[in-house]
Design a protein around this motif. Structure first.
Motif, PDB file in Angstrom:
ATOM      1  N   GLY A 163       0.703  -0.991  -0.048  1.00 57.33           N
ATOM      2  CA  GLY A 163      -0.302   0.285  -0.135  1.00 57.33           C
ATOM      3  C   GLY A 163       0.282   1.302   0.022  1.00 57.33           C
ATOM      4  N   ILE A 164       1.972   1.130   0.205  1.00 56.39           N
ATOM      5  CA  ILE A 164       2.873   2.671   0.396  1.00 56.39           C
ATOM      6  C   ILE A 164       3.905   2.299  -0.622  1.00 56.39           C
ATOM      7  N   ARG A 165       3.433   1.223  -1.529  1.00 55.69           N
ATOM      8  CA  ARG A 165       5.523   1.130  -2.372  1.00 55.69           C
ATOM      9  C   ARG A 165       5.762   2.350  -2.544  1.00 55.69           C
ATOM     10  N   GLN A 166       4.950   2.729  -2.760  1.00 57.34           N
ATOM     11  CA  GLN A 166       5.461   4.941  -4.016  1.00 57.34           C
ATOM     12  C   GLN A 166       6.493   5.412  -2.539  1.00 57.34           C
ATOM     13  N   GLY A 167       6.246   5.355  -1.344  1.00 57.97           N
ATOM     14  CA  GLY A 167       6.634   6.120  -0.607  1.00 57.97           C
ATOM     15  C   GLY A 167       7.892   4.994  -0.182  1.00 57.97           C
ATOM     16  N   ILE A 168       7.953   4.074   0.107  1.00 53.95           N
ATOM     17  CA  ILE A 168       8.917   3.376   0.381  1.00 53.95           C
ATOM     18  C   ILE A 168      10.522   3.578  -1.721  1.00 53.95           C
ATOM     19  N   VAL A 169       9.365   3.745  -2.281  1.00 55.86           N
ATOM     20  CA  VAL A 169      10.799   3.854  -4.130  1.00 55.86           C
ATOM     21  C   VAL A 169      11.104   5.920  -3.576  1.00 55.86           C
ATOM     22  N   SER A 170      10.392   6.331  -3.138  1.00 52.89           N
ATOM     23  CA  SER A 170      10.876   7.996  -2.966  1.00 52.89           C
ATOM     24  C   SER A 170      11.790   7.087  -1.718  1.00 52.89           C
ATOM     25  N   ALA A 171      11.988   6.812  -0.837  1.00 52.58           N
ATOM     26  CA  ALA A 171      12.764   6.549   0.371  1.00 52.58           C
ATOM     27  C   ALA A 171      13.985   5.853  -0.216  1.00 52.58           C
ATOM     28  N   VAL A 172      13.525   5.035  -0.567  1.00 50.47           N
ATOM     29  CA  VAL A 172      15.339   3.944  -1.584  1.00 50.47           C
ATOM     30  C   VAL A 172      16.047   5.573  -2.121  1.00 50.47           C
TER      31      VAL A 172
END
Ligand SMILES: Nc1ncnc2c1ncn2[C@@H]1O[C@H](COP(=O)(O)OP(=O)(O)OP(=O)(O)O)[C@@H](O)[C@H]1O
Ligand SMILES: [Mg+2]
Lengths: 332, 367, 274
Positions: free
Chosen positions: A233-242
């Motif tokens: 559900g928060i994949r987009q946030g994880i991509v930004s974080a990476v």
């Protein structure tokens, strides 16, 4: 004909040119100079020599590929640790009530209002060979050495080959945490962690937590629901974080310089060494080009991945990423 | 000077392949309350923005009091706009918002104060003068936006769906206020809306716009009762269309052959000849629905069709019926009087009679 | 609602992890022995706290002279860089927001790319420019470098603020007879001010904290506070004064941040949406 001030080309030029010219002159042009320098040789007195491909040929020197690989590997390790730690943190913050959320999110960024160099200095003092962190570190080494011996031979060989482990026997005198890769990873995680927490937290804040309750209701265990519903559900946030961790980690220079000693030299340090100490400008340029490529490749991948998302969410992600980037302080 | 106050002369505006305003010619009189009415995306805002100076026509000219203003930038036109989302300056108080154009014109202080206080009185917001826009309600913001645009007496006031963001009650209230303001200031109002009710109740004249073209320009009653085109007939209010061919003419009246339907008698206002195809539009409120046929002496001259009730929707002011007759679905409105006492309550699937006077049909071009 | 202990505990540990070095920075500012950096003497006895490092800073003691010099240089450069980048960043955001043509897409790339490039690449490429142009590195090259990386941050912050506002507000100003200058100073600037201040604060903190880029373009002998600190040898006798100064800065920035929160809370709300 009178010009409409809202559409006038002259007004556009007047507003655009100051920043445009400045950035073209001091950002774009230098980038091309760097690229051009890589196709020059270097002279003995630290100048730039004739056009040649010698610089690129010299890059095969066994030293450089190893450094590039080490940089990528360490950046990967740092990113992994940051995400692992950031996920539960972001989850915990997002589940708080509004007041606490603001307070905790603010206090995660607060340490970054002291000088970055001073903070690294404080770490350096803490990692002193007589300190308690050294004791922890050495115990950790002993445990992992013991674990390593249990592994099958081919895995041992692979880990040594990839640089994740070493065959050398342990000895207390040479295994100081200061001037080791572990120190670099530790302090890098410390420095970049907030930039992993914030984007994930921003995404988690919008996450519909009743989904998790529904999953639990259907019998999913806590961690299973977390992994199967919250994380996607928060994949987009994880991509930004990476991206926000990986990119500055690739460019890291101060941390390995102050804490890695001679045992952990990354591209950043090598660039600085080549540019400022041995005055080999073409080599420094070539390394910088390599670094730019290692940044642009994951970024391009993220963009490609984003393109496949629908246009609206990706524009939102872009805007939010821009805001996150804007919100970051300290070293990059 | 009263005629030809504001003239659009063959104005066209394209956005890429899309023609948002298509060769529009239009004359607006001084002091008039003029409305542009049309469905979403038909080019109303674009027309308004060209008048305000925010867009430049690709071809055609715009004249104001005989002067060509086509290429004048917005700040040099004495035409002010009331924007749909108000566009109040958030960093200024109500008072400063209204005084903006006067300060800009470097009017003497006393004059500014008099004018602003005066108009605040008119919009009944004198006690809110020192509030910021964010502290106002929607209706109050709306009034400030109107006052701001009116205070230096522009030649034309443009209103782009000014009531769209308000709720129904407030909208009705503001409608009355707008009308009062227009009467008070005597400035030409150009009003854009896609709400026909608004346009009908306020305007002296209405231009119905479709796909960048003006379909009809007339007073509200003419537009409703005598729609010039099929589009106008269907866009303004509800209507029933009967497609057919003129089979015979009898004085002012004619008979229309409709496929699979009895002949319909209608007033031949277009002077059509036998054999021409035509659409007949009959408004639902002109159609009666009864259980018994209308009285025989009347029956001779009116259209009566036996039908079956398919659906009934009670809507408070009136009840809407849908009935089929020979497979054609006809809608009819019935206003209520002594509704609950009515002997002949019509219910679903009843056999009824649907009837209307031939004068109530109106011919528009065939499909 | 079921609480997840695992995530709460992780959060607590992470917060501790983030704060321990900060506490140490404060603690090291009161340590009597500047060589061992320890509150305990050779016999393991507690030596107490001292305020002498703070005293040295405030009295301009000779031992902190270069440190203070570098500190004032940092402040000067950060101040100037903030000023210039606020102007450039604001015009840049205005242009990016209002026009959407080819020029602006190149412009956007120019503004956006420095944000995603590691600092060291900006540093090295500027160094290459100065080498190629044969410019002596010093105060001005540092200033140019700092403005270069600050512009993008200011531009993005102001752009975000612009996106929160209804564009019709500017049209309304023109509509009521205002020209571009009047509109800018009376309508746009007041709206953008919080964004510009936020961007400026960010630029200031980034500039005053920058060590990577500066160490490429500072030339010999010109040191900002961060480069000076990082050049201090392992066992400088005056390390506690660095920590004391940092503590002062931390207190000062906390006060500033508190003030800015207070100011932004008093701003009228944005008009877009409900
Ligand atoms: N700046 C623009 N660029 C491209 N297309 C535009 C632009 N402005 C308007 N259009 C198009 O022109 C057409 C007419 O738009 P306009 O805003 O005038 O419609 P409207 O009648 O005001 O509709 P609404 O009632 O929804 O406000 C629409 O199809 C719209 O998409
Ligand atoms: Mg519109």
């Amino acid at each position: 004909m009178k010009e409409n001030p809202l559409r006038s080309k002259r007004a556009e030029a007047a507003v655009t040119l100051p920043s445009f010219v400045w950035l073209a002159l001091f950002f774009a042009v230098p980038a091309f100079i760097v690229l051009a320098f890589t196709f020059h040789g270097h002279t003995a007195n630290g100048g730039v020599g004739e056009w040649s491909l010698s610089t690129w040929r010299e890059l095969v020197d066994p030293d450089y590929p190893a450094i590039v690989w080490n940089t990528l590997r360490i950046s990967f390790e740092v990113t992994l640790w940051c995400i692992i730690l950031a996920l539960p943190c972001a989850y915990a913050i997002a589940r708080m009530n509004k007041r606490w959320r603001a307070i905790v999110a603010g206090s995660i960024m607060l340490p970054f209002w002291t000088s970055f160099v001073v903070r690294v200095f404080a770490w350096k003092t803490m990692l002193h060979p007589d300190g308690w962190l050294q004791t922890c570190y050495f115990s950790w080494l002993k445990v992992s050495d013991w674990l390593f011996d249990w592994l099958p031979g081919f895995m041992q060989r692979f880990l040594v080959w990839a640089g994740f482990a070493s065959n050398a026997p342990l000895d207390a005198a040479s295994s100081t945490i200061l001037d080791s890769e572990a120190a670099v990873v530790l302090v890098s995680v410390y420095s970049f962690l907030p930039f992993a927490i914030m984007p994930i937290y921003t995404a988690a804040e919008k996450f519909d937590f009743s989904l998790l309750e529904a999953a639990r209701d259907l019998g999913a265990k806590g961690f299973y629901a977390f992994r199967k519903i919250f994380v996607p559900g928060i994949r987009q946030g994880i991509v930004s974080a990476v991206l926000m961790v990986f990119i500055p980690a690739i460019g890291s220079y101060v941390i390995p310089q102050m804490l890695g000693g001679t045992n952990c030299v990354l591209i950043g340090n090598k660039i600085f060494m080549r540019a400022m100490q041995n005055r080999n400008i073409p080599h420094a340029s070539a390394l910088a080009t390599l670094m730019a490529v290692s940044v642009l490749v994951p970024l391009g991948m993220a963009m490609y991945w984003k393109k496949r998302q629908n246009a609206r969410t990706s524009r939102r992600l872009e805007r939010e990423t821009a805001r996150m980037i804007v919100g970051r302080g300290g070293e990059a | 000077m009263s005629k030809d106050f504001l003239v659009f002369d063959h104005v066209t505006k394209r956005f890429g392949a899309l023609t948002a305003v298509d060769n529009v010619s239009l004359t607006i009189n001084k002091g008039e309350f003029f409305s542009l009415l049309g469905p979403s995306g038909c080019g109303k805002t674009t027309l308004l923005r060209m008048l305000g100076g925010f867009e430049r026509p690709d071809s055609g000219r715009i004249y104001l009091e005989g002067k060509d203003i086509t290429d004048l930038p917005p700040n040099e036109r004495r035409i002010h706009t009331v924007f749909q989302n108000y566009a109040l300056f958030p960093t200024m108080t109500v008072w400063d918002n209204i005084a903006f154009s006067l300060k800009l014109a470097k009017k003497p202080k006393a004059e500014i104060e008099e004018a602003v206080d005066g108009i605040l009185e008119m919009i009944q917001l004198s006690d809110q003068a020192w509030k910021y826009p964010s502290q106002l309600s929607g209706g109050q913001k709306q009034r400030v936006a109107i006052a701001r645009a009116l205070v230096d007496r522009p030649q034309v006031l443009l209103l782009d769906e000014p009531l769209a963001a308000l709720d129904l009650k407030l909208r009705q209230h503001m409608l009355i206020e707008l009308d009062a303001i227009h009467d008070q200031v005597g400035i030409t109002f150009l009003y854009v809306t896609h709400d026909q009710g608004e346009a009908m109740s306020l305007s002296d004249r209405i231009a119905v716009v479709n796909k960048g073209k003006i379909e009809q320009l007339d007073g509200p009653a003419k537009i409703y009762e005598a729609p010039a085109t099929r589009f106008v007939a269907s866009f303004i209010g509800d209507t029933n269309f009967f497609e057919g061919e003129i089979s015979s003419i009898d004085g002012d009246y004619c008979l229309i052959d409709v496929d699979g339907f009895p002949q319909i008698k209608a007033f031949n206002d277009k002077n059509l000849a036998v054999g021409q195809r035509v659409s007949l539009s009959v408004r639902p409120e002109k159609i009666r629905v009864t259980l018994n046929p209308p009285l025989p002496e009347k029956g001779a001259s009116i259209n009566v069709f036996p039908s079956k009730v398919k659906d009934i929707v009670y809507q408070g002011v009136y009840t809407k019926y849908w009935a089929t007759s020979s497979n054609i679905l006809i809608s009819a409105l019935k206003p209520h009087s002594r509704f609950l006492l009515d002997q002949e309550t019509i219910t679903w699937n009843d056999e009824v009679f649907v009837w209307w006077h031939p004068d109530d049909g109106y011919m528009v071009e065939a499909k | 609602m079921k609480k997840s202990y695992f995530s709460s505990i992780t959060l607590a540990l992470v917060l501790a992890f983030l704060y321990v070095p900060i506490l140490l920075v404060v603690a090291y500012g009161f340590v009597p022995n500047g060589v061992s950096m320890s509150y305990f003497d050779a016999n393991g006895a507690f030596t107490g706290f001292t305020g002498k490092w703070y005293a040295q800073i405030f009295t301009g003691h000779y031992s902190v002279k270069s440190l203070m010099q570098s500190f004032w240089l940092s402040l000067t450069i950060a101040g100037l860089a903030t000023l210039v980048s606020c102007v450039l960043g604001t015009t840049s955001a205005l242009a990016l927001h209002r026009w959407k043509d080819r020029l602006q897409s190149i412009h956007y790339a120019l503004v956006y790319t420095p944000l995603i490039m590691p600092d060291i690449l900006i540093g090295i490429s500027l160094l290459m420019l100065f080498v190629a142009a044969n410019v002596e590195c010093g105060f001005w090259t540092i200033l140019i470098a700092h403005v270069t990386f600050c512009v993008s941050y200011v531009a993005m912050t102001v752009l975000a603020r612009l996106q929160d506002f209804d564009d019709r507000i500017v049209e309304a100003a023109y509509d009521l007879g205002a020209g571009p200058w009047y509109t800018f100073f009376h309508v746009e600037l007041p709206i953008l001010l919080p964004g510009i201040i936020a961007g400026g604060l960010l630029a200031f903190t980034l500039s005053i904290d920058d060590v990577v880029i500066t160490s490429f373009v500072n030339g010999a002998g010109t040191n900002t506070f961060p480069t000076y600190v990082s050049s201090m040898t392992k066992h400088s006798r005056n390390l506690p004064s660095v920590f004391a100064l940092s503590t002062l800065m931390l207190v000062f920035t906390c006060i500033l941040a508190g003030l800015s929160k207070f100011i932004s809370r008093k701003q009228p709300q944005k008009t877009k949406g409900k």
